[in-house]
Write a protein that holds these residues in place. Structure first.
Motif, short mmCIF file in Angstrom:
data_model
loop_
_atom_site.label_atom_id
_atom_site.label_comp_id
_atom_site.label_asym_id
_atom_site.label_seq_id
_atom_site.Cartn_x
_atom_site.Cartn_y
_atom_site.Cartn_z
N LEU A 1 -73.31 49.94 -117.37
CA LEU A 1 -73.84 51.29 -117.19
C LEU A 1 -73.89 51.72 -115.73
N THR A 2 -73.95 50.76 -114.82
CA THR A 2 -74.20 51.04 -113.40
C THR A 2 -72.89 51.25 -112.64
N ALA A 3 -72.92 52.19 -111.71
CA ALA A 3 -71.76 52.45 -110.86
C ALA A 3 -71.53 51.28 -109.90
N PRO A 4 -70.29 51.06 -109.46
CA PRO A 4 -70.05 50.05 -108.42
C PRO A 4 -70.92 50.33 -107.20
N GLY A 5 -71.60 49.29 -106.72
CA GLY A 5 -72.51 49.46 -105.60
C GLY A 5 -73.89 49.96 -106.00
N GLY A 6 -74.09 50.19 -107.30
CA GLY A 6 -75.38 50.69 -107.77
C GLY A 6 -76.43 49.61 -107.85
N SER A 7 -77.63 50.02 -108.26
CA SER A 7 -78.79 49.13 -108.27
C SER A 7 -79.43 49.04 -109.64
N LEU A 8 -80.00 47.89 -109.90
CA LEU A 8 -80.84 47.67 -111.08
C LEU A 8 -82.21 47.24 -110.58
N LEU A 9 -83.23 48.01 -110.91
CA LEU A 9 -84.61 47.69 -110.51
C LEU A 9 -85.35 47.20 -111.74
N VAL A 10 -85.85 45.96 -111.65
CA VAL A 10 -86.44 45.29 -112.81
C VAL A 10 -87.86 44.86 -112.48
N GLU A 11 -88.76 45.09 -113.42
CA GLU A 11 -90.11 44.54 -113.29
C GLU A 11 -90.15 43.18 -113.99
N ALA A 12 -90.55 42.16 -113.25
CA ALA A 12 -90.63 40.81 -113.79
C ALA A 12 -92.07 40.51 -114.21
#
Length: 219
Positions: free
Chosen positions: A147-158
């Motif tokens: 789903l994410t663009a190249p160079g994009g970010s995934l922000l996850v709560e652990a």
């Protein structure tokens, strides 16, 4: 991710205890494991305005933002107010309705369904424990990469604990109401980073705010 895993989870989050809690804007609401362990769900926080910890997530968002498991939409609405193109996806109709009422955009859809702008999201969010969706973090992380663009970010709560577990749970309200069982997962920061690397993500940053733990991954 197989249909056998997706469909029970979809049905469970549409169950009355969860939808009723969202309508009311408050709990109590829990995830209960079969051994009796309970995880309180923070419905009041989800239905409120973004808090200080949420603000640290919002500040790291760039480009168009996809919020997976958006719930009642506090982050989607806030992002729209900040000028982001933002979309929430959630399998619960009441969650989608609340997001729209709050001023956000949302679809009633599983993350594993076809979604708009696949491969073009600048930031993807998995907040409020949503790394647990489907009980298979590896499948979810691979899907997020799609789903994410190249160079994009995934922000996850652990999870705040150093945990790595896949469990069967159900939603209940503490007063006899309960939903169907489904698979869920909980990952602490260390386990999350290990799973993320295996799925092709690069850990970029970790941080804590108001007792919550977050990981910034890059694609």
């Amino acid at each position: 991710m197989t249909a056998q895993l997706i469909e029970p989870a979809r049905s469970a989050w549409q169950a009355d205890p969860y939808s009723d809690a969202l309508r009311a804007g408050r709990g109590p609401l829990y995830l209960r494991r079969h051994d009796g362990w309970l995880l309180p769900l923070e419905v009041e926080r989800w239905c409120a305005e973004p808090d200080a910890a949420d603000d640290t997530v919002l500040a790291r968002c760039s480009g168009p933002v996809l919020d997976i498991g958006c719930g009642p939409g506090r982050l989607v609405a806030a992002l729209a107010g900040l000028g982001h193109a933002a979309l929430g996806v959630d399998v619960t109709p009441e969650a989608v309705a609340r997001t729209v009422r709050a001023g956000g955009s949302a679809l009633c859809r599983s993350v594993f369904d076809p979604l708009p702008r696949e491969g073009g999201w600048g930031t993807v969010l998995l907040i409020d424990g949503n790394i647990g969706i489907g009980g298979d973090p590896a499948a979810l992380l691979y899907r997020a990469a799609d789903l994410t663009a190249p160079g994009g970010s995934l922000l996850v709560e652990a999870a705040t604990a150093d945990v790595d577990e896949r469990v069967e749970v159900h939603v209940e309200d503490g007063a006899g109401g309960r939903g169907a069982s489904f698979r869920w997962a909980r990952l602490g920061t260390r386990a999350l980073c290990t799973e993320a690397k295996a799925a092709g993500w690069t850990p970029y940053d970790t941080w804590q705010a108001a007792g919550r733990h977050f990981v910034h991954l890059t694609h």
